[in-house]
Design a protein around this motif. Structure first.
Motif, mmCIF file in Angstrom:
data_model
loop_
_atom_site.group_PDB
_atom_site.id
_atom_site.type_symbol
_atom_site.label_atom_id
_atom_site.label_comp_id
_atom_site.label_asym_id
_atom_site.label_seq_id
_atom_site.Cartn_x
_atom_site.Cartn_y
_atom_site.Cartn_z
ATOM 1 N N ALA A 38 40.800 -14.188 58.339
ATOM 2 C CA ALA A 38 40.444 -15.000 59.509
ATOM 3 C C ALA A 38 41.692 -15.612 60.138
ATOM 4 O O ALA A 38 41.707 -16.761 60.557
ATOM 5 C CB ALA A 38 39.407 -16.066 59.164
ATOM 6 N N GLY A 39 42.744 -14.813 60.168
ATOM 7 C CA GLY A 39 43.994 -15.246 60.786
ATOM 8 C C GLY A 39 45.023 -14.149 60.719
ATOM 9 O O GLY A 39 44.904 -13.210 59.935
ATOM 10 N N VAL A 40 46.038 -14.249 61.569
ATOM 11 C CA VAL A 40 47.158 -13.313 61.577
ATOM 12 C C VAL A 40 48.255 -13.953 60.733
ATOM 13 O O VAL A 40 48.928 -14.880 61.173
ATOM 14 C CB VAL A 40 47.634 -13.035 63.018
ATOM 15 N N LEU A 41 48.402 -13.453 59.496
ATOM 16 C CA LEU A 41 49.270 -14.103 58.521
ATOM 17 C C LEU A 41 50.129 -13.095 57.768
ATOM 18 O O LEU A 41 49.724 -11.945 57.558
ATOM 19 C CB LEU A 41 48.421 -14.860 57.490
ATOM 20 N N SER A 42 51.283 -13.552 57.312
ATOM 21 C CA SER A 42 52.083 -12.742 56.388
ATOM 22 C C SER A 42 51.404 -12.781 55.026
ATOM 23 O O SER A 42 50.610 -13.694 54.736
ATOM 24 C CB SER A 42 53.507 -13.298 56.283
ATOM 25 N N ALA A 43 51.731 -11.829 54.179
ATOM 26 C CA ALA A 43 51.168 -11.814 52.822
ATOM 27 C C ALA A 43 51.580 -13.064 52.060
ATOM 28 O O ALA A 43 50.786 -13.654 51.323
ATOM 29 C CB ALA A 43 51.616 -10.553 52.080
ATOM 30 N N CYS A 99 44.865 -8.795 62.764
ATOM 31 C CA CYS A 99 45.850 -8.716 63.845
ATOM 32 C C CYS A 99 45.251 -9.272 65.133
ATOM 33 O O CYS A 99 45.920 -9.362 66.152
ATOM 34 C CB CYS A 99 46.360 -7.287 64.037
ATOM 35 N N SER A 100 43.968 -9.616 65.077
ATOM 36 C CA SER A 100 43.291 -10.256 66.206
ATOM 37 C C SER A 100 42.302 -11.265 65.633
ATOM 38 O O SER A 100 41.996 -11.240 64.448
ATOM 39 C CB SER A 100 42.548 -9.230 67.062
ATOM 40 N N GLY A 101 41.809 -12.122 66.483
ATOM 41 C CA GLY A 101 40.839 -13.117 66.050
ATOM 42 C C GLY A 101 39.421 -12.701 66.364
ATOM 43 O O GLY A 101 39.100 -11.512 66.434
ATOM 44 N N LYS A 102 38.595 -13.730 66.590
ATOM 45 C CA LYS A 102 37.195 -13.487 66.913
ATOM 46 C C LYS A 102 37.102 -12.674 68.182
ATOM 47 O O LYS A 102 37.967 -12.765 69.028
ATOM 48 C CB LYS A 102 36.464 -14.818 67.110
ATOM 49 N N PRO A 103 36.108 -11.882 68.391
ATOM 50 C CA PRO A 103 34.968 -11.716 67.507
ATOM 51 C C PRO A 103 35.111 -10.566 66.516
ATOM 52 O O PRO A 103 34.329 -10.455 65.586
ATOM 53 C CB PRO A 103 33.823 -11.424 68.482
ATOM 54 N N ASN A 104 36.113 -9.699 66.689
ATOM 55 C CA ASN A 104 36.158 -8.475 65.877
ATOM 56 C C ASN A 104 36.995 -8.570 64.608
ATOM 57 O O ASN A 104 36.829 -7.765 63.710
ATOM 58 C CB ASN A 104 36.651 -7.303 66.722
ATOM 59 N N TRP A 105 37.946 -9.508 64.534
ATOM 60 C CA TRP A 105 38.796 -9.647 63.357
ATOM 61 C C TRP A 105 39.407 -8.315 62.946
ATOM 62 O O TRP A 105 39.305 -7.887 61.790
ATOM 63 C CB TRP A 105 38.027 -10.279 62.203
ATOM 64 N N GLU A 106 40.059 -7.650 63.883
ATOM 65 C CA GLU A 106 40.673 -6.343 63.610
ATOM 66 C C GLU A 106 41.854 -6.483 62.654
ATOM 67 O O GLU A 106 42.440 -7.559 62.530
ATOM 68 C CB GLU A 106 41.129 -5.718 64.928
ATOM 69 N N HIS A 147 27.750 -14.313 49.696
ATOM 70 C CA HIS A 147 27.905 -15.673 50.221
ATOM 71 C C HIS A 147 27.652 -15.638 51.727
ATOM 72 O O HIS A 147 27.984 -14.653 52.389
ATOM 73 C CB HIS A 147 29.336 -16.142 49.920
ATOM 74 N N ALA A 148 27.111 -16.690 52.273
ATOM 75 C CA ALA A 148 26.826 -16.759 53.704
ATOM 76 C C ALA A 148 28.134 -16.901 54.491
ATOM 77 O O ALA A 148 28.676 -17.996 54.632
ATOM 78 C CB ALA A 148 25.898 -17.918 54.013
ATOM 79 N N THR A 149 28.668 -15.786 54.947
ATOM 80 C CA THR A 149 29.931 -15.743 55.678
ATOM 81 C C THR A 149 29.962 -14.491 56.548
ATOM 82 O O THR A 149 29.228 -13.531 56.291
ATOM 83 C CB THR A 149 31.130 -15.737 54.703
ATOM 84 N N GLU A 150 30.826 -14.491 57.547
ATOM 85 C CA GLU A 150 31.038 -13.290 58.371
ATOM 86 C C GLU A 150 32.015 -12.329 57.706
ATOM 87 O O GLU A 150 32.154 -11.189 58.135
ATOM 88 C CB GLU A 150 31.579 -13.681 59.740
ATOM 89 N N CYS A 151 32.717 -12.779 56.689
ATOM 90 C CA CYS A 151 33.740 -11.991 56.007
ATOM 91 C C CYS A 151 33.138 -10.716 55.420
ATOM 92 O O CYS A 151 32.095 -10.779 54.774
ATOM 93 C CB CYS A 151 34.365 -12.847 54.906
ATOM 94 N N PRO A 152 33.732 -9.563 55.685
ATOM 95 C CA PRO A 152 35.092 -9.301 56.135
ATOM 96 C C PRO A 152 35.237 -9.069 57.645
ATOM 97 O O PRO A 152 36.258 -8.543 58.082
ATOM 98 C CB PRO A 152 35.456 -8.037 55.379
ATOM 99 N N GLY A 153 34.262 -9.434 58.425
ATOM 100 C CA GLY A 153 34.345 -9.266 59.868
ATOM 101 C C GLY A 153 33.875 -7.895 60.317
ATOM 102 O O GLY A 153 33.804 -6.949 59.530
ATOM 103 N N PRO A 154 33.555 -7.764 61.605
ATOM 104 C CA PRO A 154 32.993 -6.520 62.133
ATOM 105 C C PRO A 154 33.911 -5.301 62.006
ATOM 106 O O PRO A 154 33.443 -4.195 61.776
ATOM 107 C CB PRO A 154 32.737 -6.829 63.608
ATOM 108 N N TYR A 155 35.216 -5.495 62.147
ATOM 109 C CA TYR A 155 36.129 -4.350 62.138
ATOM 110 C C TYR A 155 36.127 -3.630 60.791
ATOM 111 O O TYR A 155 35.991 -2.406 60.726
ATOM 112 C CB TYR A 155 37.545 -4.800 62.505
#
Length: 167
Positions: A38-43, A99-106, A147-155
């Motif tokens: 849920a973010g664009v982050l380094s490892a 590499c992107s945020g909502k809504p697709n979390w690519e 768990h009630a979450t969107e993870c891992p996102g639509p992508y």
């Protein structure tokens, strides 16, 4: 990669060890659970999120936006990732940068390539046949199954069959 009694894939760049883990209670590793950050982050930034004990969360691996892989909880230990003891005792859990945020979390191609290489390595070493059928008993599972979450996102959800094919 063995570091003392800590087992990680040879693909990791380094270890940033979280104190948030427990025993697998004798459970065999039979699955992989993919999560998104849920973010664009380094490892490294992603792995450091799991350092505070008050967080009560962790994962076995983090993959950053540039494709770097960091070991966080050794494979022989249960990371606290999916909100399900049952799943986490059997799964290697992987947090993946977007590499992107909502809504697709690519996720980007470098990150995808590392995810596929890491999953293939885990499957080979633990004799896992990767498959997804939408059920909790599959060898490839998602956080939202436990768990009630969107993870891992639509992508990632949309591309799971392609990920398995490439593994």
């Amino acid at each position: 990669m063995k570091g003392g009694d800590k087992m990680f894939s040879e693909l990791i760049k380094k270890q940033i060890l979280s104190p948030n883990y427990s025993s697998r209670n004798g459970q065999k590793i039979t699955k992989i659970t993919i999560h998104h950050a849920a973010g664009v982050l380094s490892a490294e930034t992603l792995a450091k999120i799991f350092l505070p004990t008050r967080r009560c969360a962790s994962c076995n691996y983090c993959i950053g936006n540039e494709g770097d892989i960091i070991g966080v909880v050794p494979e022989e230990k249960r990371a606290w990732t999916s909100g399900s003891r049952w799943n986490d005792e059997q799964a290697i859990t992987i947090e993946v940068s977007n590499c992107s945020g909502k809504p697709n979390w690519e996720i980007g191609e470098k990150t995808m390539k590392s995810l596929i290489l890491l999953c293939a390595d885990i499957c080979r070493r633990h004799c896992i046949v990767p498959y997804f059928n939408g059920n909790k008993d599959a060898s490839m599972t998602f956080h939202c199954m436990f768990h009630a979450t969107e993870c891992p996102g639509p992508y990632i959800k949309k591309n799971i069959n392609e990920i398995i094919k490439r593994i």
